[in-house]
Design an enzyme around this catalytic site. Structure first.
Site, mmCIF file in Angstrom:
data_model
loop_
_atom_site.group_PDB
_atom_site.id
_atom_site.type_symbol
_atom_site.label_atom_id
_atom_site.label_comp_id
_atom_site.label_asym_id
_atom_site.label_seq_id
_atom_site.Cartn_x
_atom_site.Cartn_y
_atom_site.Cartn_z
ATOM 1 N N HIS A 1 -42.778 -47.916 -31.535
ATOM 2 C CA HIS A 1 -41.681 -48.920 -31.524
ATOM 3 C C HIS A 1 -41.821 -50.045 -30.446
ATOM 4 O O HIS A 1 -41.906 -49.880 -29.231
ATOM 5 C CB HIS A 1 -40.267 -48.582 -31.570
ATOM 6 C CG HIS A 1 -39.381 -49.794 -31.875
ATOM 7 N ND1 HIS A 1 -38.835 -50.003 -33.204
ATOM 8 C CD2 HIS A 1 -38.940 -50.568 -31.174
ATOM 9 C CE1 HIS A 1 -38.178 -51.390 -33.288
ATOM 10 N NE2 HIS A 1 -37.972 -51.473 -31.793
ATOM 11 N N CYS A 2 -42.346 -51.268 -31.014
ATOM 12 C CA CYS A 2 -42.689 -52.256 -30.012
ATOM 13 C C CYS A 2 -41.702 -53.256 -29.798
ATOM 14 O O CYS A 2 -41.280 -54.080 -30.963
ATOM 15 C CB CYS A 2 -43.763 -52.880 -30.542
ATOM 16 S SG CYS A 2 -44.651 -54.180 -29.189
#
Length: 287
Positions: free
Chosen positions: A143-144
Site C-alpha cells: 500500500h503506497c
C-alpha cells in the site's frame, strides 16, 4: 432474555463494522493530501523549468536553440507519461477478490487456500488484506500512501511506469538545468528556482531510478514486495538464491503484469493478463 442476548453480539459486530468503515473512509480522504502534494511538485517543476529557467534573456546560438527545443520536447513527453501513469495508479482498482471465488481444489494443493481472518472469505494465492483499504487485494505488492491506493495486480504496471517516467523527467530537468546554468553563468545558482529545481530533480532522479530498478527486478523475477519481506532468506533474495514459485521465465513474468504485447509495455494502458486469481507455479498447472 435469550433473544436479547443473542442479538447483542450482532449489534456489537454491526457497530464495529460501521466504525471500521468510517475509519477507512476517513483514511481515504486524508490520503489525498500526499496525492495533492505530488501534483504540486509536478506543477512547480513544470513552472520552474519551462517558464523560469528558460526565460532568462541570453543570446542563444543555433546549437543552443536546438538543445533548448530537444530538452523541452523530451521534458513534455516524459512528464505527460509520468502524470498519466500516476493518475492511473491512483484511480485504478488494484484488483478485488471476486465474490464468487472458490478455489480449484483439484488443480492445486488444498492446504494453500486460505481464509482471510478479517474478510472471513476465501483468499486466492498472492492476495493479501490491506488494513488501510479494508479489503483483500489481488497480487498485492504494497500500500503506497503517495498514490493513496494499493499497488496490486491491475495497477502495478502503472506504478512501475510512474517511477520510470518520473525518474526520466527528473534526469532531463537536472541535466538541462545544469546546461542552462553553464550558459547563463553559475552565479544564477543562487536563484531560488534554479536551486530548488536542481536539488529536487537530482534527488528524485536518483531515488526513483533506484526504486524503478527494484520494481523491475520484482516483476522480472515474479515477486511482490510482500513476498520478498516474508521470504525466509531476505538477505540473499537479490542474489538469485531464492526463486519465486511463480517464476515462469523473464518474458512470461513481464507479460503477466505488462501484457502480451511488448510494444505497449512503456505506455500507461491497461494490458495486464490473466485474472489475478489463478497463478501458474513450477511443477503444477495452476494455483
Amino acid at each position: 432474555m435469550t433473544s436479547i442476548e443473542q442479538c447483542e453480539p450482532l449489534v456489537g459486530n454491526n457497530s464495529r463494522s460501521v466504525k471500521i468503515d468510517n475509519q477507512i473512509n476517513f483514511l481515504k480522504i486524508i490520503g489525498f493530501i500526499p496525492v495533492l502534494l505530488v501534483f504540486l511538485i509536478f506543477g512547480y517543476i513544470y513552472f520552474a523549468f519551462v517558464f523560469s529557467i528558460w526565460s532568462i534573456e541570453t543570446h542563444l546560438n543555433t546549437c543552443q536553440e536546438i538543445e533548448r527545443i530537444i530538452g523541452l520536447v523530451f521534458f513534455h513527453i516524459f512528464m505527460i507519461l509520468a502524470l498519466v501513469s500516476y493518475i492511473r495508479t491512483v484511480f485504478t482498482d488494484p484488483g478485488r477478490v471476486p465474490p464468487s471465488y472458490s478455489p480449484d481444489i483439484e488443480l492445486g494443493r488444498p492446504s494453500e487456500y486460505k481464509t482471510c481472518r478479517k474478510c472471513q472469505a476465501l483468499k486466492p494465492p498472492r492476495a493479501h488484506h490491506c488494513s488501510t483499504c479494508g479489503r483483500c487485494v489481488l497480487r498485492m505488492d504494497h500500500h503506497c500512501p503517495w498514490v493513496n491506493n494499493c499497488v496490486g495486480w491491475r495497477n502495478h504496471k502503472f506504478f512501475v511506469l510512474f517511477l520510470i517516467w518520473t525518474a526520466m523527467t527528473s534526469c532531463v530537468v537536472f541535466g538541462f538545468t545544469l546546461l542552462r546554468l553553464s550558459e547563463v553563468g553559475f552565479h544564477w545558482v543562487i536563484d531560488i528556482n534554479f536551486l530548488i529545481t536542481v536539488l529536487v530533480s537530482g534527488t528524485f532522479g536518483v531515488a526513483l531510478l533506484l526504486f524503478s530498478f527494484q520494481h523491475l527486478w520484482l516483476v522480472r523475477n515474479n515477486f511482490t514486495t510482500l513476498e520478498v519481506i516474508s521470504a525466509s532468506d531476505c538477505c540473499s533474495i537479490c542474489s538469485e538464491t531464492v526463486r519465486s514459485p511463480y517464476n515462469m521465465g523473464h518474458q512470461r513474468n513481464f507479460s503477466q503484469i505488462f501484457g502480451e504485447r511488448p510494444l505497449l509495455w512503456l505506455f500507461p494502458i491497461l494490458t495486464v493478463s490473466g485474472d489475478g486469481v489463478h497463478w501458474e507455479v513450477e511443477g503444477a498447472n495452476q494455483v
